[in-house]
Design an enzyme around this catalytic site. Structure first.
Site, PDB file in Angstrom:
ATOM      1  CB  CYS A   1      -0.923   0.084   1.203  1.00  0.00           C
ATOM      2  SG  CYS A   1      -1.996  -1.321   1.421  1.00  0.00           S
TER       3      CYS A   1
ATOM      4  CE  LYS B   1      10.806  -3.754  -7.344  1.00  0.00           C
ATOM      5  NZ  LYS B   1      11.344  -4.982  -7.975  1.00  0.00           N
TER       6      LYS B   1
ATOM      7  NE  ARG C   1       4.572   1.557  -0.315  1.00  0.00           N
ATOM      8  CZ  ARG C   1       5.569   1.399   0.547  1.00  0.00           C
ATOM      9  NH1 ARG C   1       6.768   1.759   0.208  1.00  0.00           N
ATOM     10  NH2 ARG C   1       5.356   0.903   1.731  1.00  0.00           N
TER      11      ARG C   1
ATOM     12  CD1 TRP D   1      -0.934  -6.294  -3.167  1.00  0.00           C
ATOM     13  CD2 TRP D   1      -0.984  -6.849  -1.001  1.00  0.00           C
ATOM     14  NE1 TRP D   1      -0.694  -7.633  -3.074  1.00  0.00           N
ATOM     15  CE2 TRP D   1      -0.716  -8.005  -1.763  1.00  0.00           C
ATOM     16  CE3 TRP D   1      -1.063  -6.970   0.383  1.00  0.00           C
ATOM     17  CZ2 TRP D   1      -0.529  -9.255  -1.184  1.00  0.00           C
ATOM     18  CZ3 TRP D   1      -0.878  -8.218   0.973  1.00  0.00           C
ATOM     19  CH2 TRP D   1      -0.604  -9.345   0.184  1.00  0.00           C
TER      20      TRP D   1
ATOM     21  CG  HIS E   1      14.744 -38.598  -4.275  1.00  0.00           C
ATOM     22  ND1 HIS E   1      15.049 -39.840  -3.771  1.00  0.00           N
ATOM     23  CD2 HIS E   1      15.893 -38.110  -4.814  1.00  0.00           C
ATOM     24  CE1 HIS E   1      16.332 -40.085  -3.976  1.00  0.00           C
ATOM     25  NE2 HIS E   1      16.874 -39.045  -4.622  1.00  0.00           N
TER      26      HIS E   1
ATOM     27  CD  GLU F   1      14.955 -14.902  -9.415  1.00  0.00           C
ATOM     28  OE1 GLU F   1      14.486 -15.305  -8.345  1.00  0.00           O
ATOM     29  OE2 GLU F   1      14.689 -13.798  -9.896  1.00  0.00           O
TER      30      GLU F   1
ATOM     31  CG  ASN G   1       0.770   2.122   3.620  1.00  0.00           C
ATOM     32  OD1 ASN G   1      -0.286   2.273   3.038  1.00  0.00           O
ATOM     33  ND2 ASN G   1       1.913   2.663   3.229  1.00  0.00           N
ATOM     34  N   GLY G   2      -0.326  -1.398   6.308  1.00  0.00           N
ATOM     35  CA  GLY G   2      -0.023  -2.331   7.391  1.00  0.00           C
ATOM     36  C   GLY G   2      -1.250  -3.076   7.861  1.00  0.00           C
TER      37      GLY G   2
ATOM     38  CD  GLU H   1       7.442 -11.964  -9.464  1.00  0.00           C
ATOM     39  OE1 GLU H   1       7.385 -11.072  -8.651  1.00  0.00           O
ATOM     40  OE2 GLU H   1       8.531 -12.470  -9.815  1.00  0.00           O
TER      41      GLU H   1
ATOM     42  CE  LYS I   1      11.532 -12.625 -11.132  1.00  0.00           C
ATOM     43  NZ  LYS I   1      12.580 -12.399 -10.184  1.00  0.00           N
TER      44      LYS I   1
HETATM   45  O1  M6R Z   1      12.532  -5.873  -1.707  1.00  0.00           O
HETATM   46  P1  M6R Z   1      12.980  -7.278  -1.429  1.00  0.00           P
HETATM   47  O2  M6R Z   1      14.153  -7.680  -2.223  1.00  0.00           O
HETATM   48  O3  M6R Z   1      13.159  -7.544   0.049  1.00  0.00           O
HETATM   49  O4  M6R Z   1      11.742  -8.187  -1.888  1.00  0.00           O
HETATM   50  C1  M6R Z   1      11.733  -9.559  -1.646  1.00  0.00           C
HETATM   51  C2  M6R Z   1      10.684 -10.249  -2.487  1.00  0.00           C
HETATM   52  O5  M6R Z   1       9.411  -9.773  -2.164  1.00  0.00           O
HETATM   53  C3  M6R Z   1      10.912 -10.058  -3.993  1.00  0.00           C
HETATM   54  O6  M6R Z   1      12.188 -10.465  -4.374  1.00  0.00           O
HETATM   55  C4  M6R Z   1       9.867 -10.844  -4.796  1.00  0.00           C
HETATM   56  O7  M6R Z   1      10.054 -12.212  -4.619  1.00  0.00           O
HETATM   57  C5  M6R Z   1       9.957 -10.454  -6.268  1.00  0.00           C
HETATM   58  N1  M6R Z   1       8.680  -9.980  -6.708  1.00  0.00           N
HETATM   59  C6  M6R Z   1      10.357 -11.554  -7.162  1.00  0.00           C
HETATM   60  O8  M6R Z   1      10.491 -11.127  -8.477  1.00  0.00           O
END
Ligand code: M6R
Length: 606
Positions: free
Chosen positions: A2, A601, A27, A74, A501, A478, A98-99, A485, A482
């Site tokens: 947020c 983000k 955010r 959010w 396994h 990773e 926020n929070g 996501e 990606k």
């Molecule tokens: O700002 P940060 O690096 O602490 O964020 C951590 C994760 O939320 C962030 O890397 C998230 O997994 C990404 N959206 C992945 O692309």
């Protein structure tokens, strides 16, 4: 998550609030709203969806008022719709939040018993009614202090009052909040990014503090309502980085910027003249560090995994890694001779911050690898290693990942050398190889057309797998993160040796499987695992490095070859095709690449 913005000015504020909300959308972006004060009333407008919706639904720019607050949400409590969107208002008080208020259910019962009516499903509305109630018997500072004491959980707040039309109250506990100073106006923002287009003079509130902000004055208070003095910081100005330029998406721009990220990181940490890694002001004696624990979330956690391999290869230190949300609640055995490293792009991730806070409270040695150097994690760590990759706007972390692993690699190499575990000749060779990395990344970035074509197969599949061993295993994770996501395709990352396994049962005819098999010491083993999935009908995309040796396997669906370099640095290059695969797959599906569904983000709630 947020975003909050507040402006007190001598001119109408709605247009500026909308512009700032657009910047804050990274955010949270499931709903947005504004409240301004004019002619003795609160003008509140809110919409489900993006800030664009808010603009389309209302004549926002003509919303009257020289003072106002805005919010992008959010959702945590209550579905994302216009009723649950912020601000939430009573007849006198309007709040953006926020929070999470953890005791909102109890507070709500108590307020309902007192006759207050609730319109939304949010936890925020209890704050509105609590303040409204306390203001019946207390003046402002006392009412705010009493309200904040009632709230459990973490929050940042922006509050305006119909009866006090010249001020905004801001409050912080857990979630970040900053004040910005401008000519004849002052600002409140959940981060400096939203404020940067208006000012570079900033004060961060510390936990427990609140402020009363007017157009020409800002007063700060502690949690007991006593005035406190705060410093004004001057921020660097890098506005151009907030522009997409000719790119369709920030993510595309940020992927392409990675050679610059690495070049800048190398320039910051490597002394070309002395062929030496410079890490200045390291606050501890090396002999006092016997082990390392790396902590992060999501992509940053994958950086921690990657670093574990390098630290173990280059030093004899004990290395462990942890997901921040697990670390913070486990019964940790804190050890004085452990260095705790926190990895985070934003530096505001709630779980990572809480893990850092826990270590600080136990007087541990804390170090952070962050991108945003003004962030809470950077400010509260004993030592900071910035990654210097510039603002990353796309929700999917790309250049920050390469930036993080670069700094962690450089750090591991330096410690290995200082501990005499990497001999000088090898140290010099590795530094020399590092300097070639930006140009190798540039060449690898050219692998574009092949990946675009391949991405269609992933889009047609029910699910996919990403396999790797050793250094390639964190990169496989990773790559899978990606893809899921951005393109919402089920994707699992696995150590290739783990397939038999259990996960091998998932392989069926035509399933796309990415196998990361650079020609390193794991190569032959990974190729055997690859054969096992091919034998069960998988369509294998092999990603390897260019060498003179041919790939020793048949029936591979597609092969992509990245540039060649030493084994330590191959993970940087292997990452790039995976980022592009996720990007093109989401592009073909027409999804919102920079703002994937349900995400944000900066994850500032746990
Ligand atoms: O700002 P940060 O690096 O602490 O964020 C951590 C994760 O939320 C962030 O890397 C998230 O997994 C990404 N959206 C992945 O692309």
């Amino acid at each position: 998550m947020c975003g909050i913005i507040g402006i007190s000015s001598n001119k109408p504020v709605s247009a500026n609030i909308v512009n700032s909300l657009k910047k804050l959308e990274y955010r949270g972006y499931d709903s947005a709203g504004i409240a301004t004060l004019s002619n003795g009333k609160i003008n509140e407008v809110k919409s489900e969806g993006r800030v664009d919706n808010l603009e389309n639904n209302y004549d926002i720019k003509h919303l009257e008022g020289n003072i106002g607050i805005g919010h992008v949400r959010w959702a945590t409590h209550g579905i994302p719709n216009s009723v649950n969107a912020h601000p939430h208002s009573s007849h006198n008080v309007s709040v953006v939040h926020n929070g999470i208020i953890e005791n909102s259910t109890i507070l709500k019962k108590h307020l309902i018993n007192k006759g207050y009516k609730f319109k939304s499903q949010t936890d925020t509305e209890v704050i509105v009614h609590l303040i409204t109630d306390y203001l019946k018997t207390s003046e402002l500072v006392e009412a705010i202090t009493k309200t904040l004491k009632q709230l459990h959980g973490s929050f940042a707040l922006g509050i305006v009052f119909k009866d006090m039309p010249d001020l905004i109250v801001g409050a912080r506990r857990g979630s970040p909040l900053a004040v910005g100073y401008g000519p004849n106006e002052n600002y409140l923002g959940s981060d400096s990014y939203a404020l940067k287009s208006m000012t570079n003079k900033i004060t961060y509130l510390d936990d427990g503090e609140f402020c009363i902000l007017k157009k020409d004055q800002v007063l700060f208070f502690n949690d007991e309502g006593k005035k406190v003095n705060k410093k004004i910081l001057q921020l660097s100005s890098d506005e151009s980085s907030y522009d997409k330029g000719d790119f369709k998406h920030f993510m595309a721009k940020e992927i392409e910027e990675q050679s610059i990220t690495i070049k800048t990181g190398i320039k910051e940490y490597i002394d070309n003249f002395n062929k030496e890694i410079n890490i200045f002001n390291f606050p501890w004696k090396l002999e006092d560090i016997k082990s390392i624990t790396l902590i992060g979330c999501g992509t940053a956690y994958h950086s921690c995994m990657m670093a574990k391999y390098w630290f173990e290869e280059l030093t004899s230190l004990d290395v462990s890694i942890d997901i921040a949300s697990e670390f913070r609640y486990r019964k940790n055995r804190f050890k004085k001779d452990t260095l705790y490293i926190f990895v985070s792009q934003s530096g505001e991730t709630a779980d990572t911050y809480a893990a850092l806070d826990l270590c600080n409270k136990n007087n541990m040695k804390t170090c952070s690898v962050v991108n945003v150097i003004e962030s809470s994690i950077a400010r509260d760590s004993n030592f900071v290693l910035p990654i210097h990759c510039g603002p990353e706007i796309g929700v999917a972390s790309t250049k920050a990942f390469l930036g993080q692993i670069l700094i962690l690699y450089i750090f591991a190499l330096k410690i290995g050398s200082l501990r005499n575990e990497v001999q000088n000749k090898l140290y010099q060779e590795k530094i020399k190889d590092l300097k070639t990395l930006p140009s190798l990344i540039e060449k690898t970035l050219l692998l574009d057309n092949d990946i675009q074509a391949i991405s269609s197969t992933f889009n047609e599949a029910k699910g996919s797998m990403f396999l790797g061993r050793g250094y390639s295993y964190p990169i496989a994770l990773e790559g899978a993160l990606k893809l899921k996501e951005l393109s919402y395709i089920h994707a699992e990352g696995y150590p290739a040796g783990e397939m038999k396994h259990g996960p091998l049962a998932l392989i069926e005819e035509g399933m796309p499987v990415v196998v990361l098999a650079p020609k390193d010491s794991y190569y032959k083993k990974t190729i055997s695992n690859m054969q096992e999935v091919i034998a069960r009908g998988a369509k294998v995309l092999l990603i390897t490095n260019k060498t003179n040796d041919d790939v020793i396997s048949e029936n591979i669906w597609e092969t992509i070859e990245v540039e060649n370099t030493n084994n330590d640095l191959l993970p940087f290059l292997l990452t790039i095709p995976l980022q592009k695969l996720a990007y093109y797959s989401a592009l073909k599906k027409g999804y919102d690449i920079d703002k994937p569904r349900n995400l944000a983000k900066s994850v500032t709630v746990e």
